[in-house]
Structure formats: structure tokens, C-alpha cells
Design a protein around this motif. Structure first.
Motif, PDB file in Angstrom:
ATOM      1  N   VAL B 160     -31.478 -21.536  20.409  1.00  0.00           N
ATOM      2  CA  VAL B 160     -31.236 -22.305  19.181  1.00  0.00           C
ATOM      3  C   VAL B 160     -32.478 -22.296  18.284  1.00  0.00           C
ATOM      4  CG1 VAL B 160     -30.879 -24.668  18.308  1.00  0.00           C
ATOM      5  CG2 VAL B 160     -29.404 -23.766  20.119  1.00  0.00           C
ATOM      6  N   MET B 161     -33.634 -22.498  18.903  1.00  0.00           N
ATOM      7  CA  MET B 161     -34.884 -22.509  18.127  1.00  0.00           C
ATOM      8  C   MET B 161     -35.178 -21.129  17.557  1.00  0.00           C
ATOM      9  SD  MET B 161     -36.390 -25.417  17.870  1.00  0.00           S
ATOM     10  CE  MET B 161     -38.128 -25.120  17.717  1.00  0.00           C
ATOM     11  N   VAL B 162     -35.009 -20.107  18.389  1.00  0.00           N
ATOM     12  CA  VAL B 162     -35.286 -18.738  17.935  1.00  0.00           C
ATOM     13  C   VAL B 162     -34.373 -18.387  16.763  1.00  0.00           C
ATOM     14  CG1 VAL B 162     -35.241 -16.293  18.617  1.00  0.00           C
ATOM     15  CG2 VAL B 162     -36.108 -18.027  20.220  1.00  0.00           C
ATOM     16  N   ALA B 163     -33.103 -18.778  16.872  1.00  0.00           N
ATOM     17  CA  ALA B 163     -32.139 -18.457  15.816  1.00  0.00           C
ATOM     18  C   ALA B 163     -32.475 -19.201  14.519  1.00  0.00           C
ATOM     19  CB  ALA B 163     -30.729 -18.811  16.279  1.00  0.00           C
ATOM     20  N   LEU B 164     -32.794 -20.488  14.623  1.00  0.00           N
ATOM     21  CA  LEU B 164     -33.100 -21.261  13.411  1.00  0.00           C
ATOM     22  C   LEU B 164     -34.371 -20.763  12.734  1.00  0.00           C
ATOM     23  CD1 LEU B 164     -32.152 -24.903  14.502  1.00  0.00           C
ATOM     24  CD2 LEU B 164     -31.044 -23.533  12.713  1.00  0.00           C
ATOM     25  N   GLU B 165     -35.365 -20.428  13.540  1.00  0.00           N
ATOM     26  CA  GLU B 165     -36.607 -19.927  12.959  1.00  0.00           C
ATOM     27  C   GLU B 165     -36.368 -18.562  12.306  1.00  0.00           C
ATOM     28  OE1 GLU B 165     -40.043 -20.602  15.354  1.00  0.00           O
ATOM     29  OE2 GLU B 165     -41.344 -19.431  14.048  1.00  0.00           O
ATOM     30  N   SER B 166     -35.531 -17.745  12.948  1.00  0.00           N
ATOM     31  CA  SER B 166     -35.204 -16.431  12.360  1.00  0.00           C
ATOM     32  C   SER B 166     -34.495 -16.602  11.020  1.00  0.00           C
ATOM     33  CB  SER B 166     -34.296 -15.633  13.310  1.00  0.00           C
ATOM     34  OG  SER B 166     -34.946 -15.391  14.523  1.00  0.00           O
ATOM     35  N   TYR B 167     -33.588 -17.563  10.962  1.00  0.00           N
ATOM     36  CA  TYR B 167     -32.839 -17.800   9.729  1.00  0.00           C
ATOM     37  C   TYR B 167     -33.777 -18.284   8.612  1.00  0.00           C
ATOM     38  CZ  TYR B 167     -29.290 -19.794   6.569  1.00  0.00           C
ATOM     39  OH  TYR B 167     -28.513 -20.103   5.477  1.00  0.00           O
ATOM     40  N   ALA B 168     -34.669 -19.217   8.952  1.00  0.00           N
ATOM     41  CA  ALA B 168     -35.620 -19.728   7.952  1.00  0.00           C
ATOM     42  C   ALA B 168     -36.547 -18.612   7.462  1.00  0.00           C
ATOM     43  CB  ALA B 168     -36.423 -20.889   8.537  1.00  0.00           C
ATOM     44  N   TYR B 169     -37.018 -17.807   8.402  1.00  0.00           N
ATOM     45  CA  TYR B 169     -37.898 -16.676   8.058  1.00  0.00           C
ATOM     46  C   TYR B 169     -37.176 -15.715   7.128  1.00  0.00           C
ATOM     47  CZ  TYR B 169     -40.261 -12.160   8.945  1.00  0.00           C
ATOM     48  OH  TYR B 169     -40.874 -10.948   8.822  1.00  0.00           O
ATOM     49  N   PHE B 170     -35.910 -15.419   7.449  1.00  0.00           N
ATOM     50  CA  PHE B 170     -35.123 -14.517   6.611  1.00  0.00           C
ATOM     51  C   PHE B 170     -34.969 -15.079   5.193  1.00  0.00           C
ATOM     52  CE2 PHE B 170     -30.879 -13.864   4.772  1.00  0.00           C
ATOM     53  CZ  PHE B 170     -30.975 -12.510   4.480  1.00  0.00           C
ATOM     54  N   LEU B 171     -34.658 -16.379   5.097  1.00  0.00           N
ATOM     55  CA  LEU B 171     -34.454 -16.981   3.775  1.00  0.00           C
ATOM     56  C   LEU B 171     -35.732 -16.976   2.942  1.00  0.00           C
ATOM     57  CD1 LEU B 171     -32.165 -20.099   4.449  1.00  0.00           C
ATOM     58  CD2 LEU B 171     -31.514 -17.910   3.434  1.00  0.00           C
ATOM     59  N   ALA B 172     -36.889 -16.988   3.627  1.00  0.00           N
ATOM     60  CA  ALA B 172     -38.174 -17.049   2.909  1.00  0.00           C
ATOM     61  C   ALA B 172     -38.696 -15.666   2.533  1.00  0.00           C
ATOM     62  CB  ALA B 172     -39.206 -17.786   3.765  1.00  0.00           C
TER      63      ALA B 172
END
Lengths: 225, 327
Positions: B160-172
């Protein structure tokens, strides 16, 4: 004496049971045959099982929240919502009759009937995206953020959209946009429809019309989490 | 700060007075006669901008979903997006209330002035007064689960953490690291001269209760799925959440509420309704020391924080439901 007293109470208790049904409005009867005065059968336009007439933009009533239906009938009667056909009908219905009709339709799990024209997959997909995500470049939330993720509806203010006819949804969105329908709470739909393009209206309508009717559950709508 | 300090005593006294008046069955004259909540909002003449004070600064645009790579990293991004949109369905084990990430981070974490993920991602690591140390982005995410979701923090290496951080990184993608991007967090409104709980209650009834319920408990569809999030009570965010600060809540409400009608409330309406919302009971602060007074002193020592203050005769925090998932 011991026998007389219980009999007296039994007599009292049974009285309302014998009297009540003769006076209560029966939603099923009115839907099928009118109220015997100036309100004709609902089924003439809305179909035998409240499935609506998508070809004529007569809405599906089956499975809609009963409090929502009562509010709309009241609005037709008191001038809050305008419709040539519905205003005189709603005025001809008593409060009890409106309640009975609303309860009857709310309990129907009629399957969705076919649209006169099947929308293409691309339009439906665009509608699905709009329903889920909205279009925030225009300040538009997803339709599902208020009407439920699958258009199942929430309480009396956010009616079920799943399985509603595309023609009816389109007509209502355009009515709000043109200022011809104004009974939306907080004028949420007036604002939303004003931001929707004609293509977006068509897409949202096609998407919800492509969905099967929402399940009718025994639980009251608008319940708390 | 002190010169902006709202006159809390005045309105608390008003609330107590109202409560007493209700108790003896008296109908009080409306002492807010100069202010009425408009029952309906007129169609705005021009499109409402979501940027209140920051129109002059260029906005950052996160990449679209079509730019998510079709590889293992892209899979993590997509999972993160799903968790963000449907936290209940995709990260249930870490959630203790009825909220979704996207309730406060609108448009799947993309919308400026609704705490967008892209602005947060480039702002960490950073020192936070909340916990008095330098926080990584990961720890910041864990805080969301602990407080806003009234749940428990996923471990750093959890999917869950890896996925959320990946999503935030992608959006940035393309944003400048360390930049204070316009639209970050919620708009900071000018501090009000006072907070008016009674007027906030009127605003709530007129503008918020339709969706969130008169009792703030939110609303579900007949199938049980939560559509409108609870704003207080046992199924809402807990006393440690950022939204329990009136300052944050007022900024969010001003920019985004009622949904689709952002920036239609006045600043005063946003402040007052935020103070009303944040003067209600909610799950206990997970940092609760055993004493409300001590916990207030340690973590809530601000006039914009109602924890440990008495409203309508009730000491907030005293009867809070327990923190964390209750299953």
C-alpha cells in the motif's frame, strides 16, 4: 365478567383493521388505473412496471427513492417543477395518494428496458469517466460523488441514475441548463449542468442508460454509514 | 498571533446560553439577524477559479493517466491511484473509519487547493512541528492513515505504501523538488476577527447537511456504500487529523465546498462552519496521554483547535470514541 372484558378489547382492536383498508390509497391500483378522479393511470406513460418509455423520455420510476418521488409530485403540484403532463396529474392526487404511488414504485425491481438507440461504446466510456472522475478543469465533480459510485442514488436528494433513460437524463440536464427546472437542492444541478458541454451531457446520459437497474433493497435509502 | 486571537469566550458563552435556552424551552430571537445564509446559490457569472489567492502564480499540471508507463512501475502507480480513490476497498486493513483519501484530496489527489499529492511529494523530507522531527514523505503518508483515516500506519515496505508513494511520485513528474508549489495544501484564509459557532451551525444546516447529514454522520447509498463522508462522530477522522484544525478545515471548505460550488462561501462562512464542524466529538487522538488537558497542551495548544475546550457544556476529547480501528 371475565369473558366480557377481553371481548371488549378484542372488539376495539379489530375495528381499525376492518376500517383502514377501505380508505387507504393503494399505489398499485392508482398506477394501473388512476385515482378515479382526474389522475389517469401512471402506467399509461411510465409503463406497467414503472419501466418508463425511453423512446418518449418518460422516466423510469421503478426503484426510485419514495421520498424523492413524493418531493417531485409535490413540486409538480405546487409549481416548484414544471411539466405540462405532470402538473395537472399531481394536482389531482391527494397527499395520501402521492405517498402510496411513491411507495409502490420505490419497491419495484423492474429490469431496465432497451433504449431506442444503443449508444456507441466510446460515448459510454466517456460517460463512465465523467461519472467516476468528473472534469475538474471545469470544476465538475464526478456524478458518482453524489449519486453513488454506480449511480444507485442516495436518499431523497440524489436520485438513482443507473438504468434511467438517456433521453430523460438529457432532457433534465438541458432543462436545468436552460433554467427551466429549478427545484434542485442548493441549485447543485443548475451549476453542474451549466458547466457540461452537450457532448458531456450525451455521454453521461448514455452511460447511466447503459447500466442495469440498481438493486432494490429493503433498507431505507440515505442511511448512515 | 495574539492580536488575531478569536474571541472564543464570547461564542462559547453564546453556545452555553443557547443550550440553556433550549433546555427551558425558550425560543430565542435570532441574534444573527444581520447575517442570513442564502438559501440558494446563484449561478456564478464567471467560471469559479479554484485558486483563491494564487492566480498570479503559474499552476503545475500533473501528467494524465495516459502517461502511466505500461510496466511494473506503472502497475504500482495504478494501484496507488485505486487505493487513493477507493481506500475502503483497496487498503481496508489500515482504515478505521468511513473515509477515502479522495474525500479531502479531490480529483484523485490532482486538484490544486485540495491538498494535491504532487505538491506534497516535492515538499518532503521536511521538519514538522506536529511531531518535532524531520519527516520523510513516507512518514507523512503514514500519518494520514493514523489520523485522517483513524487507522493504523502501513509498514514502509507494505504494498500500500509503495503504491501510494509511486502514485504521488508519478503525479509530481516535472515538478521542482523543494518548490512550494501554488495550490499546495489548502488556501490560507485571513484570520477572522472572531469565530461564530451559532452562525456556523446555520451555515451547516443550509449548505452542508443536505449531503453530510444534520448530525454530520454522512450518507450511504441503500447498498451500504458511503457516498458522503462523515464529518464527525466515530466514523470520521480523529482528533489528531489535520482537518480537526479549524484553519485547515476553513481553507478546504472555502476552496471546495459545497462540492462543485467552491469559493461561493464567504471567508467568514467558511471559518464559522469549520469551527462548528471542529467543535464536535470525534475519535480520540492516538497520542492521548490519558489526560485531555495534558493532550491539549502537548498537541492542540491553539485557538484554532477545539480539542480540550468546552463547547455547549461538553469537554471535547473527554467522551471521544477510542482511536484506531474498532473491529
Amino acid at each position: 365478567m371475565r369473558l366480557v372484558v377481553p371481548c371488549f378489547f378484542v372488539g376495539l382492536l379489530s375495528m381499525p383493521i376492518h376500517i383502514a383498508p377501505a380508505h387507504a390509497a393503494d399505489g398499485r391500483d392508482i398506477a394501473a388505473g388512476g385515482n378515479g378522479r382526474d389522475a389517469p393511470a401512471c402506467s399509461a406513460c411510465h409503463g406497467a412496471q414503472g419501466e418508463g418509455r425511453p423512446d418518449l423520455a418518460y422516466p423510469r420510476l421503478a426503484g426510485l427513492d419514495s421520498a424523492y418521488l413524493i418531493e417531485q409530485l409535490n413540486a409538480f403540484a405546487d409549481g416548484g417543477r414544471n411539466n405540462e403532463a405532470m402538473v395537472p396529474i399531481a394536482k389531482a392526487l391527494t397527499a395520501d395518494e402521492r405517498q402510496a404511488i411513491a411507495k409502490f414504485y420505490a419497491g419495484l425491481a423492474t429490469p431496465k428496458v432497451d433504449e431506442p438507440q444503443k449508444a456507441d461504446d466510446k460515448t459510454i466510456a466517456a460517460g463512465a469517466a465523467l461519472a467516476s472522475r468528473g472534469d475538474w478543469s471545469k470544476g465538475l465533480p464526478g456524478c458518482g460523488q453524489c449519486h453513488g459510485a454506480t449511480g444507485q442514488g442516495v436518499g431523497k436528494a440524489f436520485p438513482t441514475l443507473a438504468g434511467q433513460s438517456a433521453e430523460y437524463i438529457t432532457a433534465q440536464l438541458k432543462a436545468w441548463k436552460d433554467g427551466k427546472r429549478t427545484n434542485d437542492p442548493l441549485h447543485l444541478m443548475t451549476g453542474i449542468s451549466g458547466k457540461l458541454s452537450d457532448d458531456q451531457i450525451a455521454a453521461a446520459a448514455a452511460y447511466y442508460a447503459s447500466l442495469p437497474a440498481a438493486a432494490v433493497t429493503a433498507a431505507p435509502q440515505g442511511s448512515k454509514p | 498571533m495574539s492580536e488575531h486571537r478569536p474571541d472564543l469566550r464570547t461564542w462559547i458563552a453564546g453556545v452555553v446560553f443557547l443550550g440553556l435556552a433550549g433546555f427551558v424551552g425558550t425560543t430565542l430571537p435570532n441574534f444573527n439577524t444581520s447575517k442570513t445564509v442564502e438559501p440558494a446559490i446563484a449561478k456564478p457569472d464567471k467560471p469559479v477559479s479554484n485558486n483563491t489567492a494564487e492566480n498570479s502564480r503559474p499552476a503545475f499540471s500533473p501528467p494524465g493517466d495516459d502517461e502511466i508507463p505500461k510496466n511494473e512501475f506503472g502497475d504500482a502507480v495504478r494501484l496507488g491511484e485505486r487505493i487513493f480513490h477507493d481506500t475502503q476497498g483497496n487498503a481496508k486493513e489500515f482504515v478505521g473509519n468511513s473515509l477515502q483519501c479522495s474525500n479531502c484530496h479531490l480529483d484523485f489527489g490532482r486538484l490544486a487547493n485540495a491538498a494535491p499529492l504532487w505538491a506534497a511529494y516535492v515538499a518532503y523530507p521536511a521538519y514538522r512541528t506536529k511531531n518535532e522531527h524531520v519527516n520523510t514523505f513516507e512518514e507523512r503518508l503514514q500519518g494520514c492513515f493514523l489520523y485522517s483515516m483513524n487507522g493504523k500506519a502501513p509498514a514502509s515496505n507494505d504494498k500500500v505504501m509503495v503504491a501510494l508513494e509511486s502514485y504521488a511520485y508519478f503525479l509530481a513528474k516535472g515538478a521542482v523538488i523543494g518548490a512550494d508549489l501554488p495550490g499546495r495544501g489548502y488556501p490560507k484564509l485571513a484570520k477572522p476577527a472572531k469565530l461564530d459557532y451559532a452562525y456556523g451551525q446555520q451555515v451547516y444546516a443550509a449548505k452542508c447537511a443536505l449531503c453530510h447529514g444534520a448530525d454530520g454522520a454522512g450518507q450511504s447509498a441503500a447498498d451500504g456504500s458511503v457516498v458522503f463522508p462523515p464529518l464527525w462522530g466515530p466514523r470520521s477522522f480523529n482528533w489528531g487529523a489535520g482537518m480537526s484544525s479549524i484553519t485547515n478545515a476553513a481553507g478546504f471548505i472555502k476552496a471546495n465546498m459545497p462540492l462543485s460550488q467552491g469559493n461561493t462561501l464567504t471567508d467568514a462562512e467558511a471559518w464559522d462552519v469549520a469551527s462548528y464542524m471542529d467543535s464536535q466529538e470525534r475519535p480520540q487522538d492516538p497520542r492521548f496521554s490519558g489526560s485531555v488537558a495534558e493532550t491539549r497542551k502537548l498537541h492542540h495548544d491553539s485557538p484554532m483547535d477545539m480539542y480540550g475546550q468546552t463547547v455547549g457544556g461538553v469537554l471535547l476529547g473527554q467522551n471521544s470514541p477510542a482511536a484506531g480501528p474498532q473491529r
